[in-house]
Design a protein around this motif. Structure first.
Motif, PDB file in Angstrom:
ATOM      1  N   GLU A   1       0.832  -1.203   0.000  1.00  0.00           N
ATOM      2  CA  GLU A   1       0.000   0.000   0.000  1.00  0.00           C
ATOM      3  C   GLU A   1       0.871   1.258   0.000  1.00  0.00           C
ATOM      4  O   GLU A   1       0.614   2.221  -0.734  1.00  0.00           O
ATOM      5  CB  GLU A   1      -0.909  -0.001   1.235  1.00  0.00           C
ATOM      6  N   LEU A   2       1.909   1.236   0.823  1.00  0.00           N
ATOM      7  CA  LEU A   2       2.834   2.363   0.889  1.00  0.00           C
ATOM      8  C   LEU A   2       3.475   2.606  -0.468  1.00  0.00           C
ATOM      9  O   LEU A   2       3.603   3.750  -0.941  1.00  0.00           O
ATOM     10  CB  LEU A   2       3.904   2.054   1.938  1.00  0.00           C
ATOM     11  N   TYR A   3       3.850   1.525  -1.123  1.00  0.00           N
ATOM     12  CA  TYR A   3       4.531   1.563  -2.419  1.00  0.00           C
ATOM     13  C   TYR A   3       3.638   2.128  -3.523  1.00  0.00           C
ATOM     14  O   TYR A   3       3.975   3.129  -4.174  1.00  0.00           O
ATOM     15  CB  TYR A   3       4.974   0.138  -2.732  1.00  0.00           C
ATOM     16  N   VAL A   4       2.471   1.501  -3.745  1.00  0.00           N
ATOM     17  CA  VAL A   4       1.650   1.873  -4.902  1.00  0.00           C
ATOM     18  C   VAL A   4       1.107   3.297  -4.804  1.00  0.00           C
ATOM     19  O   VAL A   4       0.857   3.945  -5.826  1.00  0.00           O
ATOM     20  CB  VAL A   4       0.485   0.875  -5.105  1.00  0.00           C
ATOM     21  N   ASN A   5       0.925   3.792  -3.587  1.00  0.00           N
ATOM     22  CA  ASN A   5       0.371   5.141  -3.423  1.00  0.00           C
ATOM     23  C   ASN A   5       1.429   6.240  -3.432  1.00  0.00           C
ATOM     24  O   ASN A   5       1.085   7.427  -3.469  1.00  0.00           O
ATOM     25  CB  ASN A   5      -0.435   5.221  -2.119  1.00  0.00           C
ATOM     26  N   ASN A   6       2.688   5.861  -3.414  1.00  0.00           N
ATOM     27  CA  ASN A   6       3.749   6.866  -3.341  1.00  0.00           C
ATOM     28  C   ASN A   6       4.756   6.793  -4.479  1.00  0.00           C
ATOM     29  O   ASN A   6       5.602   7.681  -4.593  1.00  0.00           O
ATOM     30  CB  ASN A   6       4.479   6.744  -2.007  1.00  0.00           C
ATOM     31  N   VAL A   7       4.662   5.767  -5.323  1.00  0.00           N
ATOM     32  CA  VAL A   7       5.645   5.646  -6.401  1.00  0.00           C
ATOM     33  C   VAL A   7       5.507   6.772  -7.423  1.00  0.00           C
ATOM     34  O   VAL A   7       6.519   7.309  -7.914  1.00  0.00           O
ATOM     35  CB  VAL A   7       5.555   4.254  -7.080  1.00  0.00           C
ATOM     36  N   GLY A   8       4.261   7.166  -7.754  1.00  0.00           N
ATOM     37  CA  GLY A   8       4.067   8.242  -8.720  1.00  0.00           C
ATOM     38  C   GLY A   8       4.653   9.566  -8.254  1.00  0.00           C
ATOM     39  O   GLY A   8       5.436  10.206  -8.977  1.00  0.00           O
ATOM     40  N   PRO A   9       4.305  10.025  -7.043  1.00  0.00           N
ATOM     41  CA  PRO A   9       4.913  11.253  -6.526  1.00  0.00           C
ATOM     42  C   PRO A   9       6.436  11.161  -6.450  1.00  0.00           C
ATOM     43  O   PRO A   9       7.121  12.165  -6.665  1.00  0.00           O
ATOM     44  CB  PRO A   9       4.286  11.389  -5.138  1.00  0.00           C
ATOM     45  N   MET A  10       6.960   9.964  -6.127  1.00  0.00           N
ATOM     46  CA  MET A  10       8.415   9.814  -6.093  1.00  0.00           C
ATOM     47  C   MET A  10       9.013  10.072  -7.462  1.00  0.00           C
ATOM     48  O   MET A  10      10.031  10.781  -7.603  1.00  0.00           O
ATOM     49  CB  MET A  10       8.796   8.411  -5.613  1.00  0.00           C
TER      50      MET A  10
END
Length: 600
Positions: free
Chosen positions: A218-227
């Motif tokens: 969950e942490l990954y999929v929701n933050n990869v784009g902003p990263m």
């Protein structure tokens, strides 16, 4: 005088011996071309009567940030020490050996005594203690560690980054050069507007066989784009948007792109961004233990070059030390029987330091096992993943088992191909005609294999490591590889029929990747395929802030982690571009959460 060029292998120093007195040379300049990791390495040495005056390296294709470090450091070390008794640069052994071999050959030509220059000189050990202070200490300079360093520095914190190798990059420096960009502006601008964290989650659970740590996913999929948005605007990274998305069966939406100039380009940009950040970087400085005070991590002890013992005091430590694939004592399950092709530095020191103070771990028996490895030495593999794509997607390469039969689509997922490979006794074979083999060769350098390597392996004619063979007919090349030639002839005829019909009736290889029939005239090539792994999927357990947890699921104050060291997000397998995206996403988040903890 200028001596003529001499060609030799990187390991031929032992064969060179001289009778001349040590430190006595015929003055002049001599050039030798040695064999490095990326091809020829020209080395020119100038001698005075009693000294090695200079060592210069000519144009070469050694890996930037790895082999190039040996090229930068070794010549000066040879001149300064007037010796060949040097260990070389850790992690760049092939390039180091090439340089030392070439200098030894030049010494021989100049009438010098190679044996004397190769004797180690006794040196008195000098230990110096030094204490450094920082807001955040980052341990490990791979993709996660460099990302964390850049981000924490941007947020105004004093950062010290330590790395045990003499160069930065870690496993990211030699990966496939791609990254997942789901949810980023670049993905949307490239025309993909129907992807989402939910769709990516579904893909990852399927690919990871429902073994994923759902919190980390969950942490990954929701933050990869902003990263990705941050990395390509403020982080100094560059995506190859002109080339567009890569074709990856594991992803249901186009969401994988290559960096400009692949892993090498990313390595250069990471290094430049870390330098720009102002963080203090200590290379060749392995961490030895975490400093704990009343249950809180307050720093790290490390040992640097020239006998310096560092005590780095920091209220927050971020561990980004990578995996443990090179440490056989830590391997379990199927990893024990798979070829290792990763970096030698992945020894699990971060796991061990964290576990020593009570950190919880999970999924330590899981690793990312790929199907496309060549066993170049017993137990050691090199990857052909990008070469395979070139042979399969644009030409007529096919993959068969020992019985000469196709058993799966060549464009299926890596996981499915790996499982089939295991069912087939751990080995499959790629058959290529000349155009397919030529395409195969064009992508080898991405994974550290040169045409020279292939030529050397072909010369072994199937009698050494790995199996790479050539013949003018299909039965002949099959015989050399230990494949059933009669059955392979039938397989080729059947596949060519599918090409003509525009449909693979056996395994549904996409028609757009069946552009050419296999040639009816040789030469033909066969290259082996075996399971290989570099990435370990298990690691320390953290909370949603990437704060490391103890065995009682309580946060260990002052200790954060990111990258391959943190297990769980991808289950038992990672799709192409996934590991790089996780390293950078978790590295950025760990830095932000660590800074927040300091600001409370």
């Amino acid at each position: 005088m200028l001596n003529k060029l001499v060609f030799l292998s990187a390991l031929s120093v032992v064969a060179l011996s001289g009778a001349a007195q040590a430190a006595t040379f015929n003055p002049g300049t001599y050039t030798v071309v040695s064999k490095g990791n990326g091809g020829e390495v020209p080395v020119t040495v100038t001698f005075t009567k009693n000294a090695i005056e200079s060592v210069k390296i000519g144009a070469n294709k050694e890996t930037p940030g790895i082999g190039s470090i040996a090229i930068e450091k070794l010549p000066k070390a040879i001149v300064d020490s007037q010796s060949l008794a040097l260990n070389g640069v850790s992690g760049a052994s092939i390039t180091s050996h090439a340089i030392l071999a070439a200098v030894a050959a030049c010494v021989k030509q100049a009438g010098g005594n190679v044996d004397e220059l190769s004797k180690a000189k006794a040196q008195k050990a000098v230990v110096k203690n030094e204490t450094l202070n920082a807001d955040i200490a980052v341990v490990g300079a791979g993709a996660a560690g460099q990302t964390a360093t850049i981000r924490a520095s941007q947020l105004g914190k004093k950062v010290i980054l330590i790395e045990k190798m003499p160069f930065t990059g870690g496993a990211a420096a030699v990966n496939g050069g791609t990254i997942v960009i789901q949810g980023s502006k670049i993905q949307k601008e490239a025309g993909v507007k129907d992807d989402s964290p939910a769709i990516m989650t579904e893909d990852y659970i399927k690919n990871g066989h429902n073994l994923n740590d759902r919190r980390m996913l969950e942490l990954y999929v929701n933050n990869v784009g902003p990263m990705v948005d941050w990395a390509t605007t403020e982080g100094g990274m560059q995506l190859n948007t002109k080339a567009g998305f890569t074709n990856e069966a594991e992803h249901s939406k186009p969401r994988v792109m290559r960096w400009v100039d692949g892993a090498q380009g990313a390595t250069r940009n990471f290094k430049a961004s870390v330098e720009k950040s102002g963080a203090k970087v200590l290379l060749a400085t392995p961490a030895k233990e975490l400093i704990v005070d009343n249950g809180r991590v307050v720093g790290v002890k490390a040992e640097g070059e020239n006998g310096i013992h560092y005590t780095i005091k920091a209220p927050v430590v971020i561990l980004t030390t990578g995996g443990f694939g090179a440490n056989k004592s830590m391997l379990a399950g199927s990893l024990k029987n798979s070829l290792y092709y990763g970096v030698k530095s992945s020894n699990g020191e971060g796991h061990q330091m964290a576990m020593k103070i009570g950190a919880k771990t999970q999924m330590m028996d899981l690793g990312k096992i790929y199907p496309n490895g060549m066993e170049v030495a017993p137990g050691i593999a090199k990857s052909t993943i990008w070469s395979n794509k070139a042979a399969f997607e644009d030409h007529s390469g096919i993959m068969v088992n020992k019985a000469g039969k196709r058993v799966i689509s060549e464009l299926d997922t890596n996981h499915n191909i790996k499982n089939e490979e295991v069912k087939q006794g751990g080995k499959l074979f790629i058959l290529m005609d000349q155009p397919s083999y030529d395409a195969f060769l064009t992508k080898l350098s991405i994974t550290g294999i040169s045409k020279g390597d292939m030529d050397k392996w072909l010369a072994q004619d199937g009698k050494g490591y790995p199996i790479v063979v050539k013949a003018d007919s299909i039965p002949a090349v099959a015989k050399k590889a230990g494949v059933d030639g009669a059955e392979l002839l039938k397989t080729v005829a059947r596949y060519n029929g599918f090409v003509k019909a525009g449909k693979d009736a056996d395994f549904n290889r996409p028609a757009k990747f069946m552009k050419e029939a296999i040639a009816d005239k040789g030469p033909y090539y066969i290259v082996e395929q075996q399971p290989r792994f570099a990435t370990t999927m298990g690691g320390v357990v953290t909370d949603m802030n990437l704060n490391v947890l103890d065995e009682n699921n309580k946060p260990i104050k002052g200790l954060f982690a990111a990258g391959e060291l943190v297990g769980g997000a991808m289950g038992d397998d990672s799709p192409p571009g996934g590991n790089m995206a996780w390293a950078m996403t978790s590295g950025k988040l760990a830095a932000e959460r660590a800074v927040q903890s300091l600001n409370k």
